[in-house]
Design a protein around this motif. Structure first.
Motif, PDB file in Angstrom:
ATOM      1  N   MET A  66       0.819  -1.207   0.000  1.00 16.61           N
ATOM      2  CA  MET A  66       0.000   0.000   0.000  1.00 16.61           C
ATOM      3  C   MET A  66       0.861   1.270   0.000  1.00 16.61           C
ATOM      4  O   MET A  66       0.494   2.274  -0.617  1.00 16.61           O
ATOM      5  CB  MET A  66      -0.925   0.001   1.220  1.00 16.61           C
ATOM      6  CG  MET A  66      -2.018  -1.048   1.166  1.00 16.61           C
ATOM      7  SD  MET A  66      -3.114  -0.854  -0.262  1.00 16.61           S
ATOM      8  CE  MET A  66      -3.900   0.715   0.119  1.00 16.61           C
ATOM      9  N   ALA A  67       2.003   1.220   0.658  1.00 14.10           N
ATOM     10  CA  ALA A  67       2.904   2.377   0.636  1.00 14.10           C
ATOM     11  C   ALA A  67       3.387   2.661  -0.778  1.00 14.10           C
ATOM     12  O   ALA A  67       3.541   3.822  -1.179  1.00 14.10           O
ATOM     13  CB  ALA A  67       4.084   2.129   1.573  1.00 14.10           C
ATOM     14  N   LEU A  68       3.617   1.612  -1.548  1.00 13.60           N
ATOM     15  CA  LEU A  68       4.057   1.795  -2.931  1.00 13.60           C
ATOM     16  C   LEU A  68       3.019   2.503  -3.780  1.00 13.60           C
ATOM     17  O   LEU A  68       3.363   3.162  -4.775  1.00 13.60           O
ATOM     18  CB  LEU A  68       4.365   0.425  -3.558  1.00 13.60           C
ATOM     19  CG  LEU A  68       5.758  -0.143  -3.337  1.00 13.60           C
ATOM     20  CD1 LEU A  68       5.812  -1.577  -3.822  1.00 13.60           C
ATOM     21  CD2 LEU A  68       6.797   0.703  -4.061  1.00 13.60           C
ATOM     22  N   ARG A  69       1.757   2.406  -3.412  1.00 12.65           N
ATOM     23  CA  ARG A  69       0.675   2.954  -4.230  1.00 12.65           C
ATOM     24  C   ARG A  69       0.301   4.384  -3.873  1.00 12.65           C
ATOM     25  O   ARG A  69      -0.496   4.997  -4.570  1.00 12.65           O
ATOM     26  CB  ARG A  69      -0.566   2.069  -4.088  1.00 12.65           C
ATOM     27  CG  ARG A  69      -0.379   0.634  -4.526  1.00 12.65           C
ATOM     28  CD  ARG A  69      -1.677  -0.126  -4.420  1.00 12.65           C
ATOM     29  NE  ARG A  69      -2.748   0.505  -5.197  1.00 12.65           N
ATOM     30  CZ  ARG A  69      -4.026   0.153  -5.117  1.00 12.65           C
ATOM     31  NH1 ARG A  69      -4.397  -0.793  -4.274  1.00 12.65           N
ATOM     32  NH2 ARG A  69      -4.935   0.755  -5.859  1.00 12.65           N
ATOM     33  N   ALA A 104       2.774   6.666   6.530  1.00 11.68           N
ATOM     34  CA  ALA A 104       1.796   6.049   7.422  1.00 11.68           C
ATOM     35  C   ALA A 104       1.632   4.562   7.117  1.00 11.68           C
ATOM     36  O   ALA A 104       1.606   3.724   8.033  1.00 11.68           O
ATOM     37  CB  ALA A 104       0.452   6.765   7.305  1.00 11.68           C
ATOM     38  N   TYR A 105       1.514   4.211   5.846  1.00  4.77           N
ATOM     39  CA  TYR A 105       1.408   2.787   5.484  1.00  4.77           C
ATOM     40  C   TYR A 105       2.711   2.055   5.759  1.00  4.77           C
ATOM     41  O   TYR A 105       2.706   0.841   6.035  1.00  4.77           O
ATOM     42  CB  TYR A 105       0.989   2.629   4.034  1.00  4.77           C
ATOM     43  CG  TYR A 105      -0.504   2.661   3.847  1.00  4.77           C
ATOM     44  CD1 TYR A 105      -1.297   1.587   4.220  1.00  4.77           C
ATOM     45  CD2 TYR A 105      -1.139   3.775   3.313  1.00  4.77           C
ATOM     46  CE1 TYR A 105      -2.677   1.608   4.065  1.00  4.77           C
ATOM     47  CE2 TYR A 105      -2.510   3.818   3.148  1.00  4.77           C
ATOM     48  CZ  TYR A 105      -3.275   2.734   3.524  1.00  4.77           C
ATOM     49  OH  TYR A 105      -4.636   2.759   3.373  1.00  4.77           O
ATOM     50  N   SER A 106       3.821   2.772   5.682  1.00  5.82           N
ATOM     51  CA  SER A 106       5.087   2.168   6.072  1.00  5.82           C
ATOM     52  C   SER A 106       5.074   1.785   7.548  1.00  5.82           C
ATOM     53  O   SER A 106       5.638   0.753   7.941  1.00  5.82           O
ATOM     54  CB  SER A 106       6.240   3.148   5.801  1.00  5.82           C
ATOM     55  OG  SER A 106       7.458   2.665   6.327  1.00  5.82           O
ATOM     56  N   THR A 107       4.399   2.585   8.367  1.00  7.17           N
ATOM     57  CA  THR A 107       4.251   2.240   9.789  1.00  7.17           C
ATOM     58  C   THR A 107       3.468   0.944   9.952  1.00  7.17           C
ATOM     59  O   THR A 107       3.813   0.089  10.779  1.00  7.17           O
ATOM     60  CB  THR A 107       3.545   3.378  10.542  1.00  7.17           C
ATOM     61  OG1 THR A 107       4.343   4.559  10.471  1.00  7.17           O
ATOM     62  CG2 THR A 107       3.321   3.018  12.003  1.00  7.17           C
ATOM     63  N   VAL A 108       2.402   0.776   9.171  1.00  5.10           N
ATOM     64  CA  VAL A 108       1.636  -0.475   9.206  1.00  5.10           C
ATOM     65  C   VAL A 108       2.554  -1.656   8.926  1.00  5.10           C
ATOM     66  O   VAL A 108       2.500  -2.697   9.600  1.00  5.10           O
ATOM     67  CB  VAL A 108       0.481  -0.434   8.184  1.00  5.10           C
ATOM     68  CG1 VAL A 108      -0.224  -1.786   8.108  1.00  5.10           C
ATOM     69  CG2 VAL A 108      -0.521   0.665   8.547  1.00  5.10           C
ATOM     70  N   VAL A 143      10.842   3.840  -0.928  1.00  2.00           N
ATOM     71  CA  VAL A 143      11.755   4.960  -0.652  1.00  2.00           C
ATOM     72  C   VAL A 143      12.402   5.437  -1.941  1.00  2.00           C
ATOM     73  O   VAL A 143      12.497   6.648  -2.198  1.00  2.00           O
ATOM     74  CB  VAL A 143      12.824   4.536   0.375  1.00  2.00           C
ATOM     75  CG1 VAL A 143      13.921   5.589   0.476  1.00  2.00           C
ATOM     76  CG2 VAL A 143      12.182   4.318   1.737  1.00  2.00           C
ATOM     77  N   LEU A 144      12.836   4.519  -2.777  1.00  3.49           N
ATOM     78  CA  LEU A 144      13.439   4.903  -4.063  1.00  3.49           C
ATOM     79  C   LEU A 144      12.434   5.599  -4.963  1.00  3.49           C
ATOM     80  O   LEU A 144      12.813   6.445  -5.782  1.00  3.49           O
ATOM     81  CB  LEU A 144      14.009   3.661  -4.760  1.00  3.49           C
ATOM     82  CG  LEU A 144      15.301   3.094  -4.161  1.00  3.49           C
ATOM     83  CD1 LEU A 144      15.689   1.803  -4.872  1.00  3.49           C
ATOM     84  CD2 LEU A 144      16.429   4.116  -4.270  1.00  3.49           C
ATOM     85  N   ARG A 145      11.162   5.251  -4.811  1.00  9.20           N
ATOM     86  CA  ARG A 145      10.131   5.937  -5.604  1.00  9.20           C
ATOM     87  C   ARG A 145      10.099   7.422  -5.266  1.00  9.20           C
ATOM     88  O   ARG A 145       9.968   8.276  -6.152  1.00  9.20           O
ATOM     89  CB  ARG A 145       8.769   5.302  -5.328  1.00  9.20           C
ATOM     90  CG  ARG A 145       7.612   5.941  -6.052  1.00  9.20           C
ATOM     91  CD  ARG A 145       6.374   5.072  -5.988  1.00  9.20           C
ATOM     92  NE  ARG A 145       5.222   5.800  -6.494  1.00  9.20           N
ATOM     93  CZ  ARG A 145       4.320   6.397  -5.731  1.00  9.20           C
ATOM     94  NH1 ARG A 145       4.427   6.329  -4.422  1.00  9.20           N
ATOM     95  NH2 ARG A 145       3.310   7.042  -6.259  1.00  9.20           N
ATOM     96  N   VAL A 146      10.213   7.743  -3.980  1.00  9.33           N
ATOM     97  CA  VAL A 146      10.260   9.153  -3.569  1.00  9.33           C
ATOM     98  C   VAL A 146      11.521   9.822  -4.100  1.00  9.33           C
ATOM     99  O   VAL A 146      11.484  10.923  -4.664  1.00  9.33           O
ATOM    100  CB  VAL A 146      10.195   9.266  -2.039  1.00  9.33           C
ATOM    101  CG1 VAL A 146      10.353  10.722  -1.594  1.00  9.33           C
ATOM    102  CG2 VAL A 146       8.884   8.697  -1.509  1.00  9.33           C
TER     103      VAL A 146
END
Length: 494
Positions: free
Chosen positions: A293-296, A305-309, A430-433
Motif C-alpha cells: 500500500m505504501a508503494l501505491r 503512514a502505510y510504512s508504519t503499518v 523509498v526509491l520511488r520518492v
C-alpha cells in the motif's frame, strides 16, 4: 554518586511532564518555553533511570508505601527503559521541531496553545504506562494515551482530520473495552491485578484463555496490526507533522509493550506455539500489505503512514520466534527494533511535514526537481529510511539481523523470506520518492527554512544510524530482568 542512584527517576519521569502540562495549560503564551524546559528535564531523568538500572538492576517503587496487591507498583526494567528512552529521545527532538512548526508564521499560535498541554500530558501517560506494574494501571494509562492522541490528531483541522480522529477514538474505545473485560475476568478469578502476583497464579484454564483472547484483541486494535489497521493511515496522515511523528514512533508502541508483558510474564503457561504463529502470520501480512500500500500512495505522509503499518508487523514476529535457542535473540531484536523504528519513523514524518510547509503540498509526483532546502530534506528522508529498510550500519539493520538469526536458529525459514521481501519493498517505496525528487528537470528552489524545521529530522536520522554502531549498550539494557526465561515454556506446550 550513590545519591544519584537513590533518586526515584522513573517517578520523576511521570511527574515532570504532567506538571509541565498543567503549567502550559495555565500559561499558554509560555507553553513553548515550559515544554522545552520539561523536555530537557525529562531527558535528564530518563538518563538517571538508565544509570540506576544499569548500576543496581531493576527498580521497584510502591506508591504511598502500599505494597501489592493493595497499592500501585511501579517497575523499571529493560523493557520499560526502551520505551522511556524512546519517549525521551523522540520527545525532545519533536518538541524542538514543534517550536518552529507551530509558530505564528507556519500553522498559527492557536494550535500551539493546544499542542503543548496535550503533548506533555501524552508524554506523562506514556512514561507512566512504561513503568506500570499492574493490569488496571496499564488500562488507565493506556486510556490517557489514547484520549490525548485523539485530541492531538484533531489539531490537523478540517473535516478530514476530525473524521480521522473520530475513527481513531471509536476504534480505541472498542479496544479498551475488550482489554478491560479481560482484566475483569482475571481480577474476578484471582483477586489481584499485580503482574508479578498474577505470574504465579494464572493457570491454563478456560477463563484464562478467554481473558487473554479479550485483552490481546483489544491491544491488537490499538496497535493497528493488520487487518485491524484501518484507523491508522488516516489518523497519522491527517495529523500535524509533530503529532504524526509521535503517534507512529511512540503511541502504537505503548499497547505493544502491554502485549509483551501479558504474553511473556502473565500468561506464559496459557499461550501455545499455535497462538504465536497466528500473531506471526498477522505480522507477516502487515509487512507485505503495508509495504504494498505504501508503494501505491501519491502523498508522502500517507506513504510513511502505510510504512508504519508494515514496520509494526516486524514487532509481532517475536511471538513465533521467541522459542528455544532463538529466545534471547528474538526478544532482544524486537525490543531494540522499538527504539530504532521510533527514531527513523519520527524523522521521516518530520521531513514530510517540512516538505509540506515548504512546498505547500506533499504530492510525491510534484516533488520533481526539488532543489535548495527541499532537496536537502529529501536527503535527510533517505538517511532516515536507511533504518526503515534495514541497511547497515543502522539500528534497523541490527534489529532485523537479530530477528533473522532467531528465525534461522528456530528453523522458521519462511519468516526469512517475509523479512527479505519487506526490506526490498521498503527500498522500493523509498526509491520511488527519491526518483521523483532527483529527476533531471528544471530545479525549483524554495526559501530557506527555519533552523527548527531543518535540524531535528537530521538529528533523529543520525541517531537511528548510530544505534547500529552502539547497539551493545541498549542490547545489554534490554536484557535487564527480561521475562524471556518464562517464554522457554512455550516450546513444551502441545
Amino acid at each position: 554518586m550513590s545519591w544519584l542512584l537513590d533518586q526515584p527517576w522513573s517517578l520523576w519521569a511521570i511527574i515532570l511532564p504532567l506538571a509541565a502540562a498543567l503549567g502550559a495549560f495555565l500559561a499558554p503564551r509560555q507553553a513553548p518555553r515550559i515544554g522545552m524546559a520539561a523536555a530537557l528535564a525529562i531527558f535528564a531523568t530518563v538518563l538517571g533511570a538508565i544509570l540506576q538500572v544499569h548500576g543496581r538492576g531493576p527498580q521497584f517503587h510502591a506508591l504511598g508505601g502500599w505494597e501489592a496487591p493493595l497499592g500501585i507498583a511501579l517497575r523499571t526494567d529493560g523493557l520499560s527503559l526502551m520505551l522511556l528512552a524512546a519517549t525521551a529521545l523522540v520527545g525532545l527532538v519533536v518538541s524542538w521541531y514543534a517550536l518552529g512548526y507551530f509558530s505564528g508564521t507556519v500553522h498559527g499560535a492557536e494550535k500551539r496553545e493546544y499542542f503543548w498541554p496535550l503533548w506533555l500530558f501524552l508524554w506523562g501517560a506514556c512514561n507512566a504506562l512504561a513503568v506500570s506494574g499492574d493490569l488496571f494501571n496499564l488500562y488507565v494509562t493506556l486510556e490517557l494515551v489514547t484520549l490525548a492522541s485523539v485530541a492531538l490528531t484533531a489539531l490537523g483541522g478540517g473535516a478530514a482530520a476530525l473524521s480521522a480522529a473520530m475513527r481513531y477514538l471509536l476504534s480505541g474505545l472498542v479496544g479498551s473495552l475488550c482489554y478491560l473485560l479481560g482484566v475483569a475476568l482475571i481480577y474476578g478469578a484471582h483477586g489481584t491485578v499485580d503482574l508479578a502476583l498474577l505470574a504465579q497464579l494464572v493457570s491454563d484454564d478456560g477463563l484464562s484463555r478467554a481473558a487473554l483472547a479479550l485483552m490481546v484483541t483489544g491491544l491488537l486494535l490499538k496497535t493497528a496490526l493488520f487487518p485491524l489497521h484501518f484507523w491508522l493511515p488516516l489518523a497519522h496522515s491527517m495529523a500535524p507533522a509533530p503529532v504524526s511523528a509521535l503517534l507512529s514512533a511512540l503511541v502504537v508502541k505503548t499497547s505493544y509493550l502491554i502485549l509483551l508483558r501479558l504474553w511473556f510474564e502473565v500468561f506464559p503457561t496459557v499461550v501455545t506455539p499455535g497462538m504465536g504463529q497466528l500473531l506471526g502470520i498477522l505480522g507477516a501480512g502487515a509487512i507485505l500489505w503495508g509495504s504494498f500500500m505504501a508503494l501505491r500512495q501519491e502523498r508522502l505522509k500517507l506513504l510513511v503512514a502505510y510504512s508504519t503499518v508494515a514496520q509494526l508487523g516486524y514487532l509481532f514476529l517475536v511471538f513465533p520466534l521467541a522459542q528455544g535457542e532463538a529466545l534471547t535473540g528474538a526478544w532482544t531484536g524486537v525490543v531494540f527494533f522499538v527504539l530504532a523504528h521510533a527514531c527513523g519513523k519520527a524523522a521521516m514524518f518530520l521531513v514530510a511535514g517540512t516538505i509540506y510547509h515548504t512546498a505547500g503540498h506533499d504530492r510525491i509526483a510534484y516533488l520533481a526537481g526539488a532543489g535548495g532546502p527541499l532537496g536537502v530534506q529529501v536527503v535527510v528522508f533517505a538517511l532516515a529510511a536507511v533504518t526503515i529498510i534495514g541497511l547497515p550500519p543502522s539500528g534497523g539493520f541490527m534489529a532485523k539481523w537479530l530477528l533473522l538469526n532467531a528465525a534461522i536458529a528456530g528453523g522458521q525459514w519462511w519468516y526469512l523470506v517475509v523479512m527479505a521481501l519487506g526490506s526490498l519493498l521498503a527500498g522500493a517505496y523509498v526509491l520511488r520518492v527519491l526518483s521523483w525528487a532527483f529527476l533531471d528537470v528544471r530545479r525549483t528552489f524554495y526559501p530557506t527554512l527555519p533552523w527548527t524545521l531543518r535540524w531535528p529530522p537530521l538529528a533523529l536520522s543520525l541517531v537511528a544510524l548510530l544505534l547500529g554502531l552502539l547497539a551493545f549498550v541498549p542490547v545489554h539494557l534490554v536484557l535487564t530482568d527480561a521475562p524471556v526465561s518464562a517464554a522457554v515454556r512455550l516450546e513444551v506446550r502441545p
